[in-house]
Design an enzyme around this catalytic site. Structure first.
Site, PDB file in Angstrom:
ATOM      1  N   ASP A   1       0.871  -1.171   0.000  1.00  0.00           N
ATOM      2  CA  ASP A   1       0.000   0.000   0.000  1.00  0.00           C
ATOM      3  C   ASP A   1       0.916   1.232   0.000  1.00  0.00           C
ATOM      4  O   ASP A   1       1.727   1.399   0.914  1.00  0.00           O
ATOM      5  CB  ASP A   1      -0.848  -0.041   1.284  1.00  0.00           C
ATOM      6  CG  ASP A   1      -2.192   0.627   1.123  1.00  0.00           C
ATOM      7  OD1 ASP A   1      -2.225   1.710   0.521  1.00  0.00           O
ATOM      8  OD2 ASP A   1      -3.194   0.073   1.607  1.00  0.00           O
TER       9      ASP A   1
ATOM     10  N   ASP B   1      -2.927   4.709  -2.176  1.00  0.00           N
ATOM     11  CA  ASP B   1      -3.924   5.283  -1.278  1.00  0.00           C
ATOM     12  C   ASP B   1      -4.409   6.650  -1.775  1.00  0.00           C
ATOM     13  O   ASP B   1      -3.610   7.479  -2.217  1.00  0.00           O
ATOM     14  CB  ASP B   1      -3.269   5.435   0.105  1.00  0.00           C
ATOM     15  CG  ASP B   1      -4.250   5.791   1.194  1.00  0.00           C
ATOM     16  OD1 ASP B   1      -5.169   4.995   1.444  1.00  0.00           O
ATOM     17  OD2 ASP B   1      -4.103   6.879   1.794  1.00  0.00           O
TER      18      ASP B   1
ATOM     19  N   GLU C   1      -6.608   3.844  -5.519  1.00  0.00           N
ATOM     20  CA  GLU C   1      -7.826   4.079  -4.734  1.00  0.00           C
ATOM     21  C   GLU C   1      -8.376   5.419  -5.170  1.00  0.00           C
ATOM     22  O   GLU C   1      -7.800   6.470  -4.883  1.00  0.00           O
ATOM     23  CB  GLU C   1      -7.547   4.092  -3.225  1.00  0.00           C
ATOM     24  CG  GLU C   1      -8.851   4.137  -2.435  1.00  0.00           C
ATOM     25  CD  GLU C   1      -8.781   4.759  -1.052  1.00  0.00           C
ATOM     26  OE1 GLU C   1      -9.780   4.698  -0.331  1.00  0.00           O
ATOM     27  OE2 GLU C   1      -7.736   5.334  -0.685  1.00  0.00           O
TER      28      GLU C   1
ATOM     29  N   HIS D   1     -11.322  -2.596   4.316  1.00  0.00           N
ATOM     30  CA  HIS D   1     -11.127  -2.208   5.712  1.00  0.00           C
ATOM     31  C   HIS D   1     -11.821  -0.880   6.024  1.00  0.00           C
ATOM     32  O   HIS D   1     -11.807  -0.442   7.169  1.00  0.00           O
ATOM     33  CB  HIS D   1      -9.627  -2.097   5.994  1.00  0.00           C
ATOM     34  CG  HIS D   1      -8.976  -0.984   5.227  1.00  0.00           C
ATOM     35  ND1 HIS D   1      -8.916  -0.980   3.842  1.00  0.00           N
ATOM     36  CD2 HIS D   1      -8.410   0.180   5.627  1.00  0.00           C
ATOM     37  CE1 HIS D   1      -8.321   0.138   3.443  1.00  0.00           C
ATOM     38  NE2 HIS D   1      -8.008   0.849   4.505  1.00  0.00           N
TER      39      HIS D   1
HETATM   40  C1  GLC Z   1      -7.655   5.467   2.502  1.00  0.00           C
HETATM   41  C2  GLC Z   1      -7.547   4.268   3.397  1.00  0.00           C
HETATM   42  C3  GLC Z   1      -8.128   4.620   4.740  1.00  0.00           C
HETATM   43  C4  GLC Z   1      -7.327   5.772   5.325  1.00  0.00           C
HETATM   44  C5  GLC Z   1      -7.316   6.950   4.364  1.00  0.00           C
HETATM   45  C6  GLC Z   1      -6.282   7.975   4.751  1.00  0.00           C
HETATM   46  O1  GLC Z   1      -8.973   5.787   2.195  1.00  0.00           O
HETATM   47  O2  GLC Z   1      -8.182   3.180   2.808  1.00  0.00           O
HETATM   48  O3  GLC Z   1      -8.123   3.534   5.623  1.00  0.00           O
HETATM   49  O4  GLC Z   1      -7.870   6.167   6.551  1.00  0.00           O
HETATM   50  O5  GLC Z   1      -6.968   6.537   3.061  1.00  0.00           O
HETATM   51  O6  GLC Z   1      -5.008   7.504   4.470  1.00  0.00           O
END
Ligand code: GLC
Length: 557
Positions: free
Chosen positions: A117, A219, A282, A344
């Site tokens: 990640d 991310d 993401e 998650h």
């Molecule tokens: C992404 C992750 C999440 C995290 C956020 C900030 O959305 O999946 O768990 O809190 O980024 O890094």
């Protein structure tokens, strides 16, 4: 042609000239491991790398292809690893670099791939870069983060709201300026307009690629760069106070900026300089804007911009049919689809849909055209886990309680068996186990031919053995509103997937001029669905409640 949304005949097929050259991440299935909650090996109640290594036989036998690990890097854990204090090391909670190398080797020996990640939008405030940056306005790393003077009348420089609630700006007494943070104040946003930041972060990717990782999930990629002058975001007139504070504004200037695509293309160019590496972004955006993150054939970006529609959608066949059609239509010609059903950050599949429909969801996820991502624990149908108030750990939930957006309930430890603490640890884990862990655990479901885990295994095996499911074309077929139907085809093999999204009997109609020659899978537990079941049902033209089927069809002469 790869996708049609009607049930016309005369289907044109695309058969890759050399099917062995289809990249692994197109035919493969990704399994997300949340390391804190997978397997503890050193009795601290928190999962770790050695624990993951000890469970690789399970993952390989499940039939997935790649493991994506949520962050394992040194971190104060304010956001459980999404606040990185060193991008090129492993947090002692999880192990060390040598342990990582051992894990990677073992993953590869099991014939699996390993993805990490990458968190480029923000670091931890404990990262040496930020520690330096905040020392003085003249510091060489000052512009590695986004610092601004107060607004003319005082207060934060603009109206941006953090995704975790409150202003996105934090006042810093030492230098008399604010810094930007899209998430917690302990997660300052990096300044991607700085060429030094870009170089430093590219080195991070190189560091892990050189170690042999097979790719990254990136991310909050769509957050990575902000409009240069940081204008106020527009007010969202449709905001509902039951929603998060963030939704009061439309994130027009703080996310999805045109410049982000060049950065994404730079990541891709680096990945492509290695062999067979994948980048997953993401990105939570509507179809038209999501599709842009594929880039162009000349300048590709991420291979798989995550598609969260199965998480967000109403569980209704007509709604899903439209969403699938719109998503497929939005993809560029060279863009390979993907589907995410849990994570998650989201509520558990079984908590959203119930046990019976969680089986139908498994069939949907593993039979749609595109790469599926499966989240740990969903394969045994962990449902809603009520977290007692004194055990809540999720910073988002702690900052905005009572919105029902808590993420701890999806991050509870994996129950491996019926021994103490579900075999996850020998001490009380950092989050409680699912209440029904004595019955709902991996070992129990592995032995039970009726279990959800057995269904996942069967579907994964089927997908692996069946090119039509792995890489075939897809046609959505018009059907009763409560039933979702699509065909998958590859080189003369034609399958029909029929999913009853209700708890009632529904009509089962086959496409004109076709007949069933084989039932390849059913969501019904085998003890209920006897071999004659489908024949009887087909004669009656009925689909049982919560029944999903994968059928092999042939054209009637
Ligand atoms: C992404 C992750 C999440 C995290 C956020 C900030 O959305 O999946 O768990 O809190 O980024 O890094």
């Amino acid at each position: 042609m790869t996708f049609r949304s009607s049930d016309e005949s005369g289907f044109v097929e695309r058969v890759p000239a050399d099917r062995w050259r289809v990249p692994w991440w197109e035919r493969g299935v990704i399994y997300q491991v949340y390391p804190r909650s997978f397997q503890d090996s050193n009795a601290d109640g928190i999962g770790d790398l050695a624990g993951i290594e000890s469970r690789l036989d399970y993952l390989a036998s499940l039939g997935v292809d790649a493991i994506w690990l949520s962050p394992i890097f040194p971190s104060p854990m304010a956001d459980f690893g999404y606040d990185v204090a060193d991008y090129c090391d492993v947090d002692p909670i999880f192990g060390d670099l040598a342990g990582f190398d051992r894990l990677l080797l073992a993953v590869h020996k099991h014939g699996l791939k390993l993805l990490l990640d990458f968190v480029p939008n923000h670091s931890s405030d404990q990262h040496p870069w930020f520690v330096e940056s905040r020392t003085s306005r003249e510091n060489a790393k000052r512009d590695w983060y986004i610092w601004r003077d107060p607004a003319p009348g005082g207060g934060p420089p603009n109206n941006w709201i953090s995704d975790f609630g409150g202003s996105s700006w934090q006042w810093d007494e030492t230098t008399g300026q604010y810094y930007l943070h899209a998430f917690l104040k302990s997660q300052p946003d990096l300044n991607w307009r700085s060429s030094e930041v870009r170089e430093a972060m590219m080195s991070v990717l190189k560091f892990w690629f050189d170690r042999g990782v097979d790719g990254f999930r990136i991310d909050v990629l769509w957050h990575i760069i902000k409009a240069e002058t940081l204008p106020d975001n527009p007010i969202n007139a449709d905001w509902d106070p039951c929603r998060t504070q963030r939704d009061q504004l439309i994130q027009l200037h703080s996310t999805d900026q045109p410049e982000a695509h060049a950065i994404s293309a730079e990541f891709r160019a680096l990945a492509d300089s290695y062999q067979d590496r994948v980048l997953i972004g993401e990105i939570a955006l509507p179809n038209d804007r999501l599709a842009r993150w594929y880039g162009t054939p000349a300048q590709p970006q991420v291979h798989l911009p995550f598609n969260f529609q199965l998480i967000e959608s109403e569980w209704d066949a007509a709604v899903l049919r439209l969403k699938i059609a719109n998503y497929e239509t939005s993809l560029p010609e060279f863009g390979w689809p993907n589907w995410v059903m849990g994570s998650h950050d989201a509520a558990r599949i079984a908590a959203r849909l119930g046990d019976a429909q969680a089986r139908v969801a498994a069939m949907l996820l593993l039979t749609l055209r595109g790469t599926p991502t499966l989240y740990q624990g969903d394969e045994i149908g962990i449902g809603e886990v009520v977290i007692p108030p004194d055990r809540v750990r999720d910073p988002q939930d702690l900052r905005q309680p009572n919105l029902g957006i808590g993420r701890d309930r999806s991050r509870t430890p994996i129950p491996w068996d019926a021994t103490a603490y579900g075999g996850f640890s020998t001490v009380d884990p950092w989050l409680p186990l699912n209440e029904d862990w004595r019955e709902r655990n991996i070992a129990a479901q592995a032995e039970d031919t009726d279990s959800l885990l057995t269904l996942y295994r069967r579907l994964l095996t089927l997908r692996r053995s069946c090119e039509a499911l792995a890489i075939g074309d897809m046609t959505l077929v018009g059907a009763a509103d409560e039933v979702l139907v699509y065909q998958r085809r590859y080189a003369g093999d034609g399958l029909l997937v029929v999913l009853n999204l209700t708890h009632e009997l529904q009509a089962l109609t086959l496409p004109n001029h076709t007949e069933v020659i084989e039932v390849l899978a059913s969501t019904l537990p085998p003890s209920i669905a006897k071999p004659t079941h489908w024949v009887l049902h087909q004669m009656e033209g009925l689909l049982a409640p919560d029944e999903g089927l994968v059928l092999r069809l042939k054209e009637k002469n």
